[in-house]
Design an enzyme around this catalytic site. Structure first.
Site, PDB file in Angstrom:
ATOM      1  N   HIS A 138      -9.757  -9.754  18.691  1.00  0.00           N
ATOM      2  CA  HIS A 138     -10.989  -8.968  18.645  1.00  0.00           C
ATOM      3  C   HIS A 138     -11.623  -8.935  20.028  1.00  0.00           C
ATOM      4  CE1 HIS A 138     -10.231 -10.105  14.482  1.00  0.00           C
ATOM      5  NE2 HIS A 138     -11.072  -9.176  14.089  1.00  0.00           N
ATOM      6  N   HIS A 170     -13.422  -3.091  17.727  1.00  0.00           N
ATOM      7  CA  HIS A 170     -13.760  -4.357  17.061  1.00  0.00           C
ATOM      8  C   HIS A 170     -12.583  -5.314  16.967  1.00  0.00           C
ATOM      9  CE1 HIS A 170     -15.478  -7.078  13.998  1.00  0.00           C
ATOM     10  NE2 HIS A 170     -14.288  -7.024  13.446  1.00  0.00           N
ATOM     11  N   GLU A 226     -25.585 -24.600  -2.875  1.00  0.00           N
ATOM     12  CA  GLU A 226     -24.366 -25.409  -2.804  1.00  0.00           C
ATOM     13  C   GLU A 226     -23.493 -25.050  -1.607  1.00  0.00           C
ATOM     14  OE1 GLU A 226     -25.267 -23.573  -5.419  1.00  0.00           O
ATOM     15  OE2 GLU A 226     -25.820 -25.013  -6.987  1.00  0.00           O
ATOM     16  N   HIS A 246     -20.838 -24.346 -17.422  1.00  0.00           N
ATOM     17  CA  HIS A 246     -21.045 -25.509 -16.561  1.00  0.00           C
ATOM     18  C   HIS A 246     -19.885 -26.507 -16.642  1.00  0.00           C
ATOM     19  CE1 HIS A 246     -24.988 -23.791 -16.359  1.00  0.00           C
ATOM     20  NE2 HIS A 246     -25.551 -24.818 -15.795  1.00  0.00           N
TER      21      HIS A 246
END
Lengths: 668, 668
Positions: free
Chosen positions: B31, B249, B403, B465
């Site tokens: 890149h 890019h 998390e 869960h």
């Protein structure tokens, strides 16, 4: 209809609060705090605004409601009961036996998907005088939902997409499990949503200012080019002795607290699960209104059918969740003489063939369109018309670099109905969306992941982009069809089965590098999840493989044959589908009599289920041109032939019968 | 030192841009766009501000630099070369052979972790006149990083924590892989960061306004109670014919474009990988400055040692990455007569014993503190003093419901040095952080996950869960120690091995429900990853299990014994560690001669590696009290005895030798 407070409101709200306390106490587990705190908003929303018919929960133009803070599900069940959905007081008493709640943040993003679906289908099918699809999507969420990254991603996209049909009620109660949100969540949520391009409204007293709640929702509905979030200040566990504290978040109220609560709200402390008749009556009126709304909508749809029979037929087909007739005839079919191509390219060919035939397909990529090859020629972007970049009729969604939201939005798109979403990123970054993927499978919704760059074969991007554990992860998810096709016909088969499986999400794991078309590969064969690519009588060895390694296995088999070692090759593109075949077929594919060696350019974990010996990556991948990387790890025809010979020698030396790994003492 | 532009700047910046083009062209992948666009900012940052000694890349008080848009790594390598780190021009020419780039958003959150580490260690060890630990953390990131949810989570927490030592330079170039960010990313990024509590600065012309770049960084350093993000408007691929477009890019510049670029910047088009002497000279001065800074810091540390010998000894021990002597003596040890306890509780007991002994332990939870049991008594929150909720000396981080950021921040904490982070949530939600977890393992950093509620044993929260695929997922990640201890001694063993493994992250999967202490379990045994819990001579069956199911296996073995079926029981708490034992030991644990049945209350996938037959969940879990849920799925002593009998009968009928699944034709 007036939104203003009525005499029956207080009793209804008190009923909801007291029922929440009773339900959680009876089951001895659950979350009473948020239901008690959000009771006024829920009551106002459902009694004044939500357009739905309890007698037909599938009515297509109903308003959608998502409870993103799913631990507050008692609230939802209570409302469903009051409205007359098929949920009795006895069901409420048996709370926890069959119901589950949602991981935080998912519902918020699901809501964005539901809103996109309405905007898209409305743009496609609505006509002058036929505002057929114009529902709102309402989402309740809490602090936890807004801390999760998945909701941030979804909110940014929703603002960009100017989803005026999306209304989020944020239970701004300052309490999460760790206590006061002051410990970790002190950002200015309103300002954040303004930065995303949302309308932000506030209700300072969500505990009792019913007029303010109603006005906020009404105002939200008027804003047509921005989603709205209503910051609703509430007191968690309102009415409890412990209201406003973490103590009331996730544990039942104590017995004396329930007594005090009931007394406070004018209920008899002795009565449990009591609903005053006036509350039932008030909700009966709401239900009646919903039934009437559906009835007039059905009339509108019928007259639409007379004026626009083609659109009507297509729309009703989509609502029914049926695919167009003869769509399978459009699937690309390949001969072995066709040129080798990357399976991501083969996927593009399938999409190019199918998207004109199946308008239900709404695709998109997490900013990897040119690599995933998911945008077919002449397709239009799904964009707000004001951007000049597309329209809401467009079927291609630019998700941005937001994998997790993309997965959760897709769950919302499919939940709306009439849409089969496909979403794309590199296979390795489907892991960013793991939380949404497992919910697709658990919720039995048809989402198709176009997961390209599926192994060390992606080459130069290196180990951070090369999946290793990924296939084991997704193969272990129940009801998730993880496909790794080996060539053109297998890619067509993967799409064919994925499109027919309307209760199952699929991940199509696709190569960056070119793959030759195999002898023996057909759509029919591959649709069984596994089949024999190269047969031998009285074989010495079977190699079972998938994806880009099948042709390497074929090459190894040829080399082994030159040494007199007869080697079958089995392609196993989808374990879930293969496992669903009858045992006789499965044992004809992976039969007893000779050792079976598995080959895949990732972790071998799990292949022990289908083979005696496993070849794959011992650890992480490496960066470099793909052929060099395959060479480095010994995944070449010549090395696999060497390994295959070792396996044959080992089993000869060992002696005894070689039994198929599919033969087991019991099944689960 | 002056921050103002100097005569040597232009040449240095042009050199970086041209080198980026050359490097990517030579490797034919990479890149060039972002490195060319960010060359001025990188040059100003490294030549004026970054405090580091190229001759000692491990100097503890160096400024940290994170390139979050890792695809721009050519930029970082070029700077490292110019500064005189051990990275030659030849290394640059061989770009792609051994280096890898980072998944988007991770670096941003790593930077937050590095900044937290500095704030914490500075608070603990700095004294009047001894500002020993006071470095800055600089992060470069792009649009993609800021679209990812992980960076949103981390940014919100960084604002809350008032991390004035964190400076992010955002390459606001409006280009991502799908083209103009207008297609998907139109939020007001600056306003968003203000809402998080950040200082937001702007540089309108990041292509050439060097003074503005320098002033912005200088201003950022002055703000002590807020992190800063500098919105740097740049032109991607500046200098290329395709500058400002997506074309530059992720692909090498075309040959004629490189010629034009070099001509434009006054370089000879024929020369490749050219660095003007004046640029080397300018950077040599920078390197010298860094060496001098370290030298005076070393003096400061020495005099600190005279005045504060205790703190000095502890700090230098921590910098060296060594644990305190005799820490293992603090590990709790259990007898079978000790009461049954949940392993999450056993984990709390370990943490209570160890955190006073090992101050390196910095813990936290994603808003599940009371469930994870990770905050030990009397521990102090890591909080900005102004909140009144804790101090920067505090060792307990309130991560909020974030998390993924938590996992990535932990990677930053440990990368800083002197800290062993432990982080906590429910096991099922470690999956939200999968992107960070695999990078812990790939980067060989010591992060300890306290993952409670590890199975259907969590009960009422239900299938959303309850982990099912989770253990297969994490066991398939190379260099990740996934522990599922069965009792007190095994929990101590899991911590003991995790703390000693400073190149390996660990996940400790812990139960919500109580577990009895097993006969035969010792820290020593469990530290081998697997061992025999219950031995029999000439057994008919071995049951291999882990975690909460080991005691159920023991119960089944007793019932089988009553029927005359001799059953060994093996506990296998950690596959990675067991696999590292010598083959003789492993074969003594999982030996040939009788069938081996595995038992775990999750997907069975992967257990085929250690057993002949597998018992586990056939699909998702269910909601209800845990004993009822176990009963529903047949995971009880009596049902496993029935299954065990079936296995024994099946293998008797089958006849022939039963060979250990560990005996293989080859090893990878």
């Amino acid at each position: 209809m007036s939104f203003a407070p009525q005499s029956t409101d207080a009793a209804a709200i008190a009923t909801i609060r007291v029922l929440a306390a009773d339900v959680v106490a009876k089951s001895n587990s659950g979350h009473p705090g948020a239901p008690m705190g959000m009771a006024p908003a829920a009551h106002i929303l459902f009694s004044r605004f939500v357009n739905a018919n309890p007698k037909n929960s599938k009515w297509f133009n109903r308003d959608r409601f998502v409870l993103s803070n799913g631990h507050a599900c008692v609230l939802q069940y209570t409302l469903l009961h009051l409205l007359g959905y098929k949920l009795s007081l006895d069901d409420l008493k048996a709370f926890r036996i069959e119901v589950t709640t949602g991981p935080l943040g998912q519902g918020f993003a699901n809501g964005v998907g539901l809103a996109i679906a309405q905007a898209h289908l409305g743009a496609v099918y609505n006509k002058d005088g036929f505002d057929l699809i114009n529902n709102f999507t309402y989402v309740f969420c809490g602090d936890g939902c807004l801390m999760e990254g998945v909701s941030s991603e979804a909110a940014s996209l929703a603002g960009h997409l100017q989803l005026g049909n999306l209304i989020v009620v944020y239970d701004d109660n300052n309490i999460s499990i760790d206590g006061d949100t002051a410990v970790a969540f002190t950002e200015d949520v309103g300002a954040r949503f303004v930065s995303y391009g949302w309308q932000v409204l506030s209700v300072q007293n969500g505990d009792s200012d019913l007029a303010a709640i109603a006005n906020a929702i009404a105002e939200a509905r008027l804003e047509k080019s921005k989603p709205t979030i209503i910051k609703l200040k509430t007191t968690i566990g309102f009415g409890s002795k412990e209201q406003g504290t973490h103590g009331v978040h996730g544990s039942p109220l104590k017995a004396d607290d329930i007594v005090a609560l009931k007394t406070k709200f004018g209920f008899s402390p002795e009565q449990k699960f009591h609903v005053p008749q006036e509350t039932y009556d008030a909700y009966a009126k709401v239900a009646k209104r919903g039934a009437a709304a559906e009835a007039s909508w059905n009339e509108l749809l019928a007259s639409y059918g007379k004026k626009y029979p083609t659109e009507h037929a297509e729309l009703t087909r989509r609502i029914a969740g049926k695919l167009p007739e003869h769509w399978e005839k459009s699937l690309p079919v390949y001969k072995t003489s066709d040129p080798a191509q990357a399976s991501r390219k083969l996927s593009e060919i399938v999409l190019t063939a199918l998207t004109p035939v199946i308008p239900d397909l709404v695709g998109g990529s997490a900013d990897l369109t040119g690599s995933n090859l998911t945008k077919v020629k002449n397709s239009v972007d799904f964009q707000p018309p004001s951007t000049g970049l597309g329209t809401y009729k467009g079927t291609y969604i630019r998700y941005g670099v937001r994998e997790h939201a993309m997965g959760a939005i897709a769950n919302g798109l499919v939940a709306y109905g009439g849409i089969i979403p496909f979403v794309a990123t590199f296979l390795n970054f489907v892991s960013y969306a793991a939380g949404a993927v497992r919910l697709s499978a658990l919720s039995k919704v048809q989402v198709i992941w176009v997961a390209t760059h599926d192994s060390i074969g992606l080459g130069e991007d290196g180990p951070t982009h090369q999946p290793v554990e990924t296939n084991a992860h997704f193969r272990a998810i129940p009801n998730l069809a993880f496909w790794r096709p080996a060539d053109g016909n297998e890619t067509s088969a993967a799409y064919a089965v994925a499109l027919k499986s309307n209760q199952t999400p699929s991940i199509l794991s696709l190569s960056r590098q070119n793959l030759p078309n195999l002898e023996g590969s057909t759509i029919e064969h591959a649709s069984r999840g596994g089949y024999v690519v190269h047969e031998e009588v009285d074989e010495d060895l079977t190699i079972v493989s998938c994806g880009s390694e099948v042709s390497i296995a074929v090459e190894a088999a040829k080399k082994l044959k030159e040494q007199g070692i007869k080697t079958r090759v089995v392609s196993l593109p989808c374990w879930l589908v293969f496992d669903q075949q009858d045992q006789e077929y499965r044992l004809s594919v992976l039969r007893s009599g000779a050792p079976i060696l598995s080959l895949e350019a990732l972790s071998t974990l799990g292949w022990e289920r289908y083979s005696h010996e496993q070849y794959g990556l011992p650890s992480w991948g490496a960066s470099g041109p793909y052929l060099k990387v395959y060479e480095k790890f010994g995944i070449t025809g010549s090395n696999i032939a060497v390994v295959g010979k070792k396996v044959v020698d080992f089993y000869k030396k060992k002696g005894g019968e070689v039994v198929s790994p599919l033969i087991k003492a019991f099944t689960l």
